[in-house]
Design a protein around this motif. Structure first.
Motif, mmCIF file in Angstrom:
data_model
loop_
_atom_site.group_PDB
_atom_site.id
_atom_site.type_symbol
_atom_site.label_atom_id
_atom_site.label_comp_id
_atom_site.label_asym_id
_atom_site.label_seq_id
_atom_site.Cartn_x
_atom_site.Cartn_y
_atom_site.Cartn_z
ATOM 1 N N UNK A 183 11.045 4.220 14.409
ATOM 2 C CA UNK A 183 9.764 3.960 13.377
ATOM 3 C C UNK A 183 10.475 3.815 12.064
ATOM 4 N N UNK A 184 10.003 2.149 11.758
ATOM 5 C CA UNK A 184 10.539 1.407 10.829
ATOM 6 C C UNK A 184 10.404 1.546 9.181
ATOM 7 N N UNK A 222 2.157 5.848 -0.351
ATOM 8 C CA UNK A 222 1.979 6.518 -1.174
ATOM 9 C C UNK A 222 2.310 5.722 -2.511
ATOM 10 N N UNK A 223 1.948 5.679 -3.565
ATOM 11 C CA UNK A 223 2.311 4.467 -4.892
ATOM 12 C C UNK A 223 1.767 5.951 -6.516
ATOM 13 N N UNK A 234 6.337 5.595 -1.306
ATOM 14 C CA UNK A 234 6.726 6.742 0.386
ATOM 15 C C UNK A 234 5.228 6.261 1.421
ATOM 16 N N UNK A 235 6.466 6.305 2.362
ATOM 17 C CA UNK A 235 5.614 5.642 3.545
ATOM 18 C C UNK A 235 5.679 6.796 4.589
ATOM 19 N N UNK A 236 4.894 7.687 5.645
ATOM 20 C CA UNK A 236 4.635 8.035 6.286
ATOM 21 C C UNK A 236 3.415 7.135 7.401
ATOM 22 N N UNK A 241 6.800 9.837 11.192
ATOM 23 C CA UNK A 241 7.761 10.270 10.135
ATOM 24 C C UNK A 241 7.360 9.957 8.409
ATOM 25 N N UNK A 242 8.568 10.335 7.731
ATOM 26 C CA UNK A 242 7.925 10.463 6.461
ATOM 27 C C UNK A 242 9.463 9.509 5.652
ATOM 28 N N UNK A 243 9.033 8.661 5.071
ATOM 29 C CA UNK A 243 9.938 8.871 4.103
ATOM 30 C C UNK A 243 9.573 8.568 2.638
#
Length: 142
Positions: free
Chosen positions: A52-53, A80-81, A116-118, A140-142
């Motif tokens: 997962x990238x 997410x923003x 942020x992205x999930x 995955x979330x970053x």
């Protein structure tokens, strides 16, 4: 005295039922384990996520999913923003046995910027079956 007799009868009935269920479990347990059940098969086969990238600065979300069996794979992405959910793009496709689904998405810049992205990935044997529980194959979330 009558209520204690009823309680004893109820206790004996419940004890007999529990013993019968225990006996059925002992008899059926090894046989079911030897042949495998549908749930055991689905848990051991299907698809796995090998990558997962996520790169919020580049606005990228991607994944690599390898399938041993033909499965319907569903990707749920949350963008997410400014610390709040901005959008929820989703993708899905059939992945044949032995095939790989590799995908990379670049999302449009937002104001405020994406921070942020999930990604959540699940697979189904039959996506039209409302009783099938999806198999979670990646998150995955970053």
């Amino acid at each position: 005295m009558r209520s204690s007799t009823n309680r004893e009868r109820t206790f004996r009935t419940l004890a007999a039922a529990a013993a019968a269920v225990g006996a059925l479990t002992a008899v059926a347990g090894p046989a079911a384990a030897a042949t495998g059940t549908t749930t055991e098969f689905q848990a051991s086969a299907g698809c796995v996520t090998t990558d997962i990238h996520l790169d919020p600065a580049a606005r990228e979300a991607g994944w690599t999913v390898d399938c041993a069996d033909r499965r319907y794979v569903f990707a749920d992405i949350t963008v997410f923003a400014g610390g709040v959910a901005h959008s929820n793009p989703q993708e899905a496709r059939w992945v044949d046995a032995g095939d790989t689904w590799q995908d990379l998405n670049v999302y449009p810049q937002t104001t405020p910027a994406i921070d942020h992205l999930c990604v959540h990935l699940v697979s189904y044997v039959d996506p039209t079956n409302p009783f099938e529980q999806p198999q979670v194959i990646g998150h995955s979330c970053i």
